[in-house]
Design a protein around this motif. Structure first.
Motif, PDB file in Angstrom:
ATOM      1  N   GLU A  37       0.793  -1.225   0.000  1.00 21.48           N
ATOM      2  CA  GLU A  37       0.000   0.000   0.000  1.00 21.48           C
ATOM      3  C   GLU A  37       0.828   1.279   0.000  1.00 21.48           C
ATOM      4  N   CYS A  38       2.016   1.239   0.569  1.00 22.77           N
ATOM      5  CA  CYS A  38       2.818   2.460   0.733  1.00 22.77           C
ATOM      6  C   CYS A  38       4.171   2.381   0.037  1.00 22.77           C
ATOM      7  N   GLY A  39       4.465   1.258  -0.550  1.00 20.91           N
ATOM      8  CA  GLY A  39       5.786   1.057  -1.127  1.00 20.91           C
ATOM      9  C   GLY A  39       6.741   0.555  -0.066  1.00 20.91           C
ATOM     10  N   GLU A  40       7.764  -0.143  -0.502  1.00 18.40           N
ATOM     11  CA  GLU A  40       8.726  -0.684   0.456  1.00 18.40           C
ATOM     12  C   GLU A  40       9.414   0.450   1.194  1.00 18.40           C
ATOM     13  N   GLY A  41       9.638   0.232   2.475  1.00 22.15           N
ATOM     14  CA  GLY A  41      10.366   1.215   3.258  1.00 22.15           C
ATOM     15  C   GLY A  41       9.497   2.104   4.125  1.00 22.15           C
ATOM     16  N   HIS A  42       8.204   1.800   4.250  1.00 21.14           N
ATOM     17  CA  HIS A  42       7.355   2.558   5.173  1.00 21.14           C
ATOM     18  C   HIS A  42       7.950   2.419   6.566  1.00 21.14           C
ATOM     19  N   VAL A  43       7.967   3.499   7.335  1.00 18.13           N
ATOM     20  CA  VAL A  43       8.642   3.504   8.631  1.00 18.13           C
ATOM     21  C   VAL A  43       8.123   2.410   9.568  1.00 18.13           C
ATOM     22  N   SER A  44       6.865   2.080   9.499  1.00 14.71           N
ATOM     23  CA  SER A  44       6.334   1.054  10.396  1.00 14.71           C
ATOM     24  C   SER A  44       6.849  -0.339  10.065  1.00 14.71           C
ATOM     25  N   THR A  45       7.376  -0.517   8.855  1.00 18.17           N
ATOM     26  CA  THR A  45       7.963  -1.817   8.555  1.00 18.17           C
ATOM     27  C   THR A  45       9.207  -2.056   9.410  1.00 18.17           C
ATOM     28  N   ALA A  46       9.825  -0.984   9.884  1.00 19.87           N
ATOM     29  CA  ALA A  46      10.973  -1.137  10.781  1.00 19.87           C
ATOM     30  C   ALA A  46      10.543  -1.848  12.060  1.00 19.87           C
ATOM     31  N   ARG A  47       9.360  -1.514  12.561  1.00 22.45           N
ATOM     32  CA  ARG A  47       8.851  -2.194  13.760  1.00 22.45           C
ATOM     33  C   ARG A  47       8.553  -3.660  13.454  1.00 22.45           C
ATOM     34  N   CYS A  48       8.034  -3.932  12.272  1.00 21.83           N
ATOM     35  CA  CYS A  48       7.777  -5.324  11.880  1.00 21.83           C
ATOM     36  C   CYS A  48       9.085  -6.104  11.827  1.00 21.83           C
ATOM     37  N   LEU A  49      10.086  -5.516  11.201  1.00 23.51           N
ATOM     38  CA  LEU A  49      11.377  -6.183  11.066  1.00 23.51           C
ATOM     39  C   LEU A  49      12.035  -6.395  12.429  1.00 23.51           C
ATOM     40  N   ALA A  50      11.897  -5.426  13.322  1.00 18.76           N
ATOM     41  CA  ALA A  50      12.440  -5.584  14.672  1.00 18.76           C
ATOM     42  C   ALA A  50      11.702  -6.707  15.411  1.00 18.76           C
ATOM     43  N   GLY A  51      10.393  -6.783  15.218  1.00 13.12           N
ATOM     44  CA  GLY A  51       9.626  -7.868  15.841  1.00 13.12           C
ATOM     45  C   GLY A  51      10.078  -9.228  15.348  1.00 13.12           C
ATOM     46  N   ILE A  52      10.330  -9.322  14.061  1.00 13.78           N
ATOM     47  CA  ILE A  52      10.815 -10.577  13.484  1.00 13.78           C
ATOM     48  C   ILE A  52      12.211 -10.892  14.032  1.00 13.78           C
ATOM     49  N   ALA A  53      13.057  -9.869  14.121  1.00 16.17           N
ATOM     50  CA  ALA A  53      14.406 -10.066  14.666  1.00 16.17           C
ATOM     51  C   ALA A  53      14.340 -10.673  16.068  1.00 16.17           C
ATOM     52  N   GLY A  54      13.458 -10.144  16.880  1.00 16.12           N
ATOM     53  CA  GLY A  54      13.318 -10.647  18.243  1.00 16.12           C
ATOM     54  C   GLY A  54      12.873 -12.093  18.303  1.00 16.12           C
ATOM     55  N   ARG A  55      11.966 -12.456  17.417  1.00 12.40           N
ATOM     56  CA  ARG A  55      11.481 -13.839  17.421  1.00 12.40           C
ATOM     57  C   ARG A  55      12.592 -14.794  17.018  1.00 12.40           C
ATOM     58  N   TYR A  56      13.416 -14.417  16.022  1.00 12.58           N
ATOM     59  CA  TYR A  56      14.517 -15.304  15.631  1.00 12.58           C
ATOM     60  C   TYR A  56      15.535 -15.436  16.763  1.00 12.58           C
ATOM     61  N   GLN A  57      15.727 -14.356  17.499  1.00 16.19           N
ATOM     62  CA  GLN A  57      16.687 -14.441  18.596  1.00 16.19           C
ATOM     63  C   GLN A  57      16.177 -15.348  19.707  1.00 16.19           C
ATOM     64  N   THR A  58      14.873 -15.358  19.968  1.00 15.32           N
ATOM     65  CA  THR A  58      14.365 -16.278  20.984  1.00 15.32           C
ATOM     66  C   THR A  58      14.504 -17.727  20.523  1.00 15.32           C
ATOM     67  N   GLN A  59      14.571 -17.925  19.218  1.00 17.35           N
ATOM     68  CA  GLN A  59      14.796 -19.268  18.670  1.00 17.35           C
ATOM     69  C   GLN A  59      16.289 -19.595  18.585  1.00 17.35           C
ATOM     70  N   GLU A  60      17.111 -18.667  19.070  1.00 20.31           N
ATOM     71  CA  GLU A  60      18.562 -18.791  19.056  1.00 20.31           C
ATOM     72  C   GLU A  60      19.153 -18.797  17.651  1.00 20.31           C
ATOM     73  N   ASP A  61      18.433 -18.211  16.701  1.00 22.34           N
ATOM     74  CA  ASP A  61      18.969 -17.997  15.359  1.00 22.34           C
ATOM     75  C   ASP A  61      19.452 -16.548  15.319  1.00 22.34           C
ATOM     76  N   TYR A  62      20.594 -16.319  15.982  1.00 26.58           N
ATOM     77  CA  TYR A  62      21.088 -14.967  16.194  1.00 26.58           C
ATOM     78  C   TYR A  62      21.501 -14.283  14.896  1.00 26.58           C
ATOM     79  N   GLN A  63      22.011 -15.041  13.950  1.00 31.63           N
ATOM     80  CA  GLN A  63      22.419 -14.453  12.679  1.00 31.63           C
ATOM     81  C   GLN A  63      21.205 -13.904  11.931  1.00 31.63           C
ATOM     82  N   LYS A  64      20.132 -14.667  11.917  1.00 26.37           N
ATOM     83  CA  LYS A  64      18.918 -14.205  11.246  1.00 26.37           C
ATOM     84  C   LYS A  64      18.316 -13.016  12.005  1.00 26.37           C
ATOM     85  N   GLY A  65      18.370 -13.065  13.339  1.00 28.90           N
ATOM     86  CA  GLY A  65      17.905 -11.940  14.136  1.00 28.90           C
ATOM     87  C   GLY A  65      18.698 -10.679  13.829  1.00 28.90           C
ATOM     88  N   LEU A  66      20.008 -10.839  13.685  1.00 25.67           N
ATOM     89  CA  LEU A  66      20.880  -9.716  13.339  1.00 25.67           C
ATOM     90  C   LEU A  66      20.499  -9.129  11.983  1.00 25.67           C
TER      91      LEU A  66
END
Length: 144
Positions: A37-66
């Motif tokens: 709807e807004c094109g790639e790079g909408h500021v709220s996608t940063a929150r989505c990406l951070a949320g995904i990063a956190g989930r990978y880190q809880t799975q101990e996939d630190y590289q993917k979280g990074l």
């Protein structure tokens, strides 16, 4: 719709409801809607990406979280929100990932960056940032 999905993902995370895979799916859906709807790079996608990063880190996939944390930070900075909560969350996950990957210099660098950004908007912030920075360095050096 995307904002509501993002809030659901964040609420699931805070309430420890659902699996990491379910939370990642919610964050990815929200991101896909913003991208469409807004094109790639909408500021709220940063929150989505951070949320995904956190989930990978809880799975101990630190590289993917990074990787997801770095993507989130890049989006926040491109959107002019490099000083906002969007960047703060991403920086937190990046620093944690570096530490857990035993990349201590990078972890410390991210910690210092976070402290400096936090101090930037507060009165007396520079002195507080230096004090916090010193305490953080001492804490990390005790772990090494």
């Amino acid at each position: 719709m995307a904002e509501h999905l993002l809030q659901v993902g964040e609420a699931m995370d805070k309430a420890a409801v659902g699996t990491d895979e379910q939370k990642i799916a919610v964050f990815e859906k929200a991101k896909a809607i913003w991208d469409r709807e807004c094109g790639e790079g909408h500021v709220s996608t940063a929150r989505c990406l951070a949320g995904i990063a956190g989930r990978y880190q809880t799975q101990e996939d630190y590289q993917k979280g990074l990787e997801y944390g770095q993507q989130g930070l890049a989006v926040a900075e491109r959107a002019g929100k490099g000083e906002g909560i969007e960047a703060e969350s991403a920086l937190s996950w990046i620093g944690d990932a570096h530490f857990l990957l035993e990349q201590y210099d990078e972890a410390l660098e991210r910690c210092v960056t976070r402290r400096a950004r936090k101090a930037g908007g507060e009165g007396g912030g520079q002195a507080r940032a230096r004090r916090d920075e010193k305490e953080e360095e001492e804490g990390l050096s005790g772990l090494l």
